[in-house]
Write a protein that holds these residues in place. Structure first.
Motif, PDB file in Angstrom:
ATOM      1  N   HIS A 243      23.987 -20.321  -8.753  1.00 21.20           N
ATOM      2  CA  HIS A 243      23.812 -21.491  -9.601  1.00 21.20           C
ATOM      3  C   HIS A 243      23.741 -21.029 -11.052  1.00 21.20           C
ATOM      4  CE1 HIS A 243      19.399 -20.557  -9.385  1.00 21.20           C
ATOM      5  NE2 HIS A 243      19.416 -21.029 -10.627  1.00 21.20           N
ATOM      6  N   GLU A 245      22.318 -21.238 -14.898  1.00 20.14           N
ATOM      7  CA  GLU A 245      21.154 -21.609 -15.689  1.00 20.14           C
ATOM      8  C   GLU A 245      21.481 -21.480 -17.171  1.00 20.14           C
ATOM      9  OE1 GLU A 245      17.511 -19.698 -14.728  1.00 20.14           O
ATOM     10  OE2 GLU A 245      17.432 -20.500 -12.685  1.00 20.14           O
ATOM     11  N   LYS A 246      21.001 -22.419 -17.934  1.00 18.40           N
ATOM     12  CA  LYS A 246      21.218 -22.444 -19.369  1.00 18.40           C
ATOM     13  C   LYS A 246      19.912 -22.106 -20.064  1.00 18.40           C
ATOM     14  CE  LYS A 246      23.870 -25.214 -22.620  1.00 18.40           C
ATOM     15  NZ  LYS A 246      25.007 -24.297 -22.509  1.00 18.40           N
ATOM     16  N   SER A 247      19.997 -21.347 -21.148  1.00 15.81           N
ATOM     17  CA  SER A 247      18.820 -21.073 -21.976  1.00 15.81           C
ATOM     18  C   SER A 247      19.250 -21.035 -23.433  1.00 15.81           C
ATOM     19  CB  SER A 247      18.141 -19.763 -21.565  1.00 15.81           C
ATOM     20  OG  SER A 247      19.062 -18.688 -21.580  1.00 15.81           O
ATOM     21  N   GLY A 290      14.796 -22.436 -20.367  1.00 16.55           N
ATOM     22  CA  GLY A 290      15.806 -22.381 -19.311  1.00 16.55           C
ATOM     23  C   GLY A 290      15.789 -23.588 -18.387  1.00 16.55           C
ATOM     24  N   HIS A 291      16.960 -23.973 -17.936  1.00 13.39           N
ATOM     25  CA  HIS A 291      17.109 -25.048 -16.941  1.00 13.39           C
ATOM     26  C   HIS A 291      18.494 -24.933 -16.321  1.00 13.39           C
ATOM     27  CE1 HIS A 291      19.903 -27.411 -19.444  1.00 13.39           C
ATOM     28  NE2 HIS A 291      19.146 -27.031 -20.463  1.00 13.39           N
ATOM     29  N   LYS A 292      18.713 -25.593 -15.214  1.00 13.44           N
ATOM     30  CA  LYS A 292      20.036 -25.602 -14.604  1.00 13.44           C
ATOM     31  C   LYS A 292      21.029 -26.309 -15.522  1.00 13.44           C
ATOM     32  CE  LYS A 292      19.239 -25.213  -9.644  1.00 13.44           C
ATOM     33  NZ  LYS A 292      19.507 -25.837  -8.324  1.00 13.44           N
ATOM     34  N   GLN A 326      24.675 -19.167 -20.862  1.00 17.78           N
ATOM     35  CA  GLN A 326      24.738 -19.640 -19.481  1.00 17.78           C
ATOM     36  C   GLN A 326      24.820 -18.428 -18.569  1.00 17.78           C
ATOM     37  OE1 GLN A 326      27.065 -23.167 -18.922  1.00 17.78           O
ATOM     38  NE2 GLN A 326      27.873 -22.461 -16.975  1.00 17.78           N
ATOM     39  N   ARG A 354      21.711 -12.826 -13.639  1.00 15.94           N
ATOM     40  CA  ARG A 354      20.395 -13.476 -13.792  1.00 15.94           C
ATOM     41  C   ARG A 354      19.764 -13.204 -15.157  1.00 15.94           C
ATOM     42  NH1 ARG A 354      14.903 -12.896 -12.415  1.00 15.94           N
ATOM     43  NH2 ARG A 354      15.240 -10.680 -12.084  1.00 15.94           N
ATOM     44  N   LYS A 355      20.562 -13.317 -16.219  1.00 15.05           N
ATOM     45  CA  LYS A 355      20.096 -13.186 -17.599  1.00 15.05           C
ATOM     46  C   LYS A 355      19.807 -11.745 -18.021  1.00 15.05           C
ATOM     47  CE  LYS A 355      18.115 -17.836 -17.518  1.00 15.05           C
ATOM     48  NZ  LYS A 355      16.996 -18.705 -17.896  1.00 15.05           N
ATOM     49  N   GLU A 400      19.691 -24.898  -3.123  1.00 14.44           N
ATOM     50  CA  GLU A 400      20.850 -25.006  -4.006  1.00 14.44           C
ATOM     51  C   GLU A 400      21.812 -26.066  -3.507  1.00 14.44           C
ATOM     52  OE1 GLU A 400      21.134 -23.663  -6.907  1.00 14.44           O
ATOM     53  OE2 GLU A 400      19.203 -22.728  -6.537  1.00 14.44           O
ATOM     54  N   GLY A 477      27.876 -25.506 -12.745  1.00 17.20           N
ATOM     55  CA  GLY A 477      27.852 -24.950 -14.090  1.00 17.20           C
ATOM     56  C   GLY A 477      29.145 -24.968 -14.871  1.00 17.20           C
TER      57      GLY A 477
END
Length: 515
Positions: A243, A245-247, A290-292, A326, A354-355, A400, A477
């Motif tokens: 999935h 994730e946006k930050s 952060g969030h989806k 992202q 994962r960032k 998910e 995404g």
């Protein structure tokens, strides 16, 4: 500098010439698709090993997720080691740490050997909590560090205007300027035997050939997929195992001496702090929220939250840069690195960092290079895309896909009715047109861009991102411009789009109203 440009601070040191697209069929020993830290590093290592390499990117080199990083070179990836020990075992956790430790060492050795001027600095990395509930998590992670023999210590404070409960310090980590580092590696590729192509998007793979969007072919003995979301996965349904994730990050100048360290809290919302120097000016990089993708609040509220908290810690500062990034997350938080399948061992992929792409991405480049050079790394097994992560991460896997189903049903059944008359330039809304959900973006006083809001990847409904003027998919995404053009996959096709004047659309909308 206008922060509304959403320009990453690293763009100031991104100095690259432009490369042509691949215009005819070619052959090479190793084809690499994707020009971020993984693809560029792998190309450099393979060129150095004497391999013939061709590197292609769908846009510009060094212009994707790598450009939007906070560029911490650290093996401290949030609360990961206690989780890996409990979900898997000690050996898996140790291999994960060692892979990232070796990645850190590789970056350092390349910088030293090549004498790269990229502001490499050693700092301790801090995890901290402001809540009493977080203390137990910090202490359990410290116990995992101790078992793994990671140089660390606990602390009760950090050198900022923050009251914390506990902090965990991983000693002797690093940070740098990623574009200065990778721009140099690209120059070395350009001076060597590697062929570089931009604006060349991979569509699929047939046997040993990468088929591009314009049907040109790049044939190779080995193919490395280093794109953010893999464009080819041999029907492994990676969209159900990842999935997005946006930050967000803001950067502002500071005249005060920086106390050192890289910081990340474990609470929600998370906050990340580090310092960098650009053109002799010191900047604080302050991130989080952060969030989806496609599931946050109005995106501008995330920037405002960062500005509010930064002001409380560092006093009021002008925001010179702000940008979002992202990242892809796997169901068990371990990246997928290695052959796409046992049947196609010549095709390798890397995704789901994962960032933590600076170390995970470099580790991926090293492991894929070792595979090409027939130097198998036993640590690669824990990263294998074919591992049984769906079983280990069954709860996450179900969550998910339940989330995807929720958005498929909820958004399909919604009946939006946008207020077109009050729509200002630069704004968007959704509306029903001929019974179908449409997205409407107003470019100027009389020009509208209408898109079908159904994502071309899996059929979810995209939502408007007002902070960046994009249509974002909440399921997997994918992101699209205001005109519906693909910015980021897994979607490969643009949203269907039409153009109307505001007057024509108002008339059409009025004609559809029930009398």
């Amino acid at each position: 500098m206008n922060a509304q440009n959403h320009e990453p601070i690293w763009n100031q040191t991104r100095s690259l010439k432009q490369y042509p697209p691949l215009s005819q069929d070619e052959s090479t020993e190793v084809a690499i698709v994707g020009g971020g830290i993984t693809g560029i590093t792998a190309a450099y290592l393979l060129q150095k090993a004497g391999k013939q390499v061709t590197l292609v990117d769908q846009g510009r080199l060094l212009n994707g997720t790598t450009l939007h990083t906070t560029a911490k070179i650290t093996a401290q990836h949030g609360l990961i080691y206690d989780q890996l020990i409990n979900s898997y075992n000690y050996q898996t956790s140790r291999h994960y740490y060692e892979a990232n430790l070796e990645a850190m060492q590789l970056i350092q050795s390349l910088i030293q050997d090549e004498q790269i001027n990229c502001d490499l600095q050693q700092h301790d990395a801090y995890l901290y909590t402001e809540s009493t509930e977080g203390v137990a998590k910090i202490e359990k992670e410290f116990e995992a560090y101790d078992r793994l023999n990671i140089n660390s210590q606990l602390a009760d404070s950090i050198p900022f205007n923050l009251e914390i409960e506990k902090a965990l310090i991983m000693k002797d980590q690093w940070q740098f300027n990623p574009t200065a580092y990778l721009s140099y590696l690209i120059q070395r590729l350009d001076q060597g035997s590697t062929k570089l192509y931009e604006h060349t998007a991979g569509r699929t793979i047939e046997e040993k050939s990468v088929i591009m969007e314009d049907n040109t072919q790049l044939t190779a003995d080995r193919i490395l997929i280093c794109t953010h979301f893999p464009f080819y996965t041999e029907n492994k349904l990676f969209s159900t195992r990842l999935h997005a994730e946006k930050s967000y990050v803001i950067a502002f100048p500071t005249a005060d001496p920086y106390p050192g360290g890289m910081y990340l809290n474990i609470d929600s919302p998370k906050r990340s702090i580090r310092e960098t120097t650009i053109n002799d000016q010191s900047y604080i990089l302050f991130g989080g929220e952060g969030h989806k993708v496609g599931q946050g609040e109005d995106m501008s509220t995330h920037y405002e939250a960062l500005k509010r908290d930064a002001k409380a810690i560092f006093s009021k500062q002008p925001i010179d840069y702000q940008w979002s990034t992202q990242d892809l997350v796997t169901v068990d938080k371990i990246p997928y690195i290695g052959p796409v399948s046992k049947e196609q061992p010549h095709i390798l992929l890397a995704t789901g960092y994962r960032k933590w792409g600076m170390t995970n991405g470099t580790a991926a480049a090293k492991m894929m290079t070792d595979d090409v050079l027939n130097k198998p790394d036993p640590k690669q097994n824990i990263f294998s895309p074919s591992r049984s992560s769906v079983t280990k991460g069954l709860t996450s896997f179900i969550k998910e896909n339940t989330d995807v189903t929720k958005h498929l049903l909820k958004d399909k059944l919604s009946h939006p009715k946008g207020d077109l008359e009050s729509l200002n330039p630069g704004q968007a809304t959704t509306m029903l047109l001929h019974g179908q959900r449409k997205g409407v973006y107003k470019a100027d006083s009389d020009q509208l861009y209408i898109v079908d809001t159904t994502c071309t990847h899996a059929g979810c409904e995209v939502n408007w991102n007002s902070a960046e003027n994009t249509w974002d998919c909440p399921c997997h995404g994918s992101r699209f411009t205001c005109k519906g053009e693909v910015i980021e996959g897994p979607a490969k096709e643009n949203l269907h789009h039409e153009q109307f004047s505001i007057i024509d659309l108002l008339k059409l909308n009025a004609s559809q109203d029930p009398k």
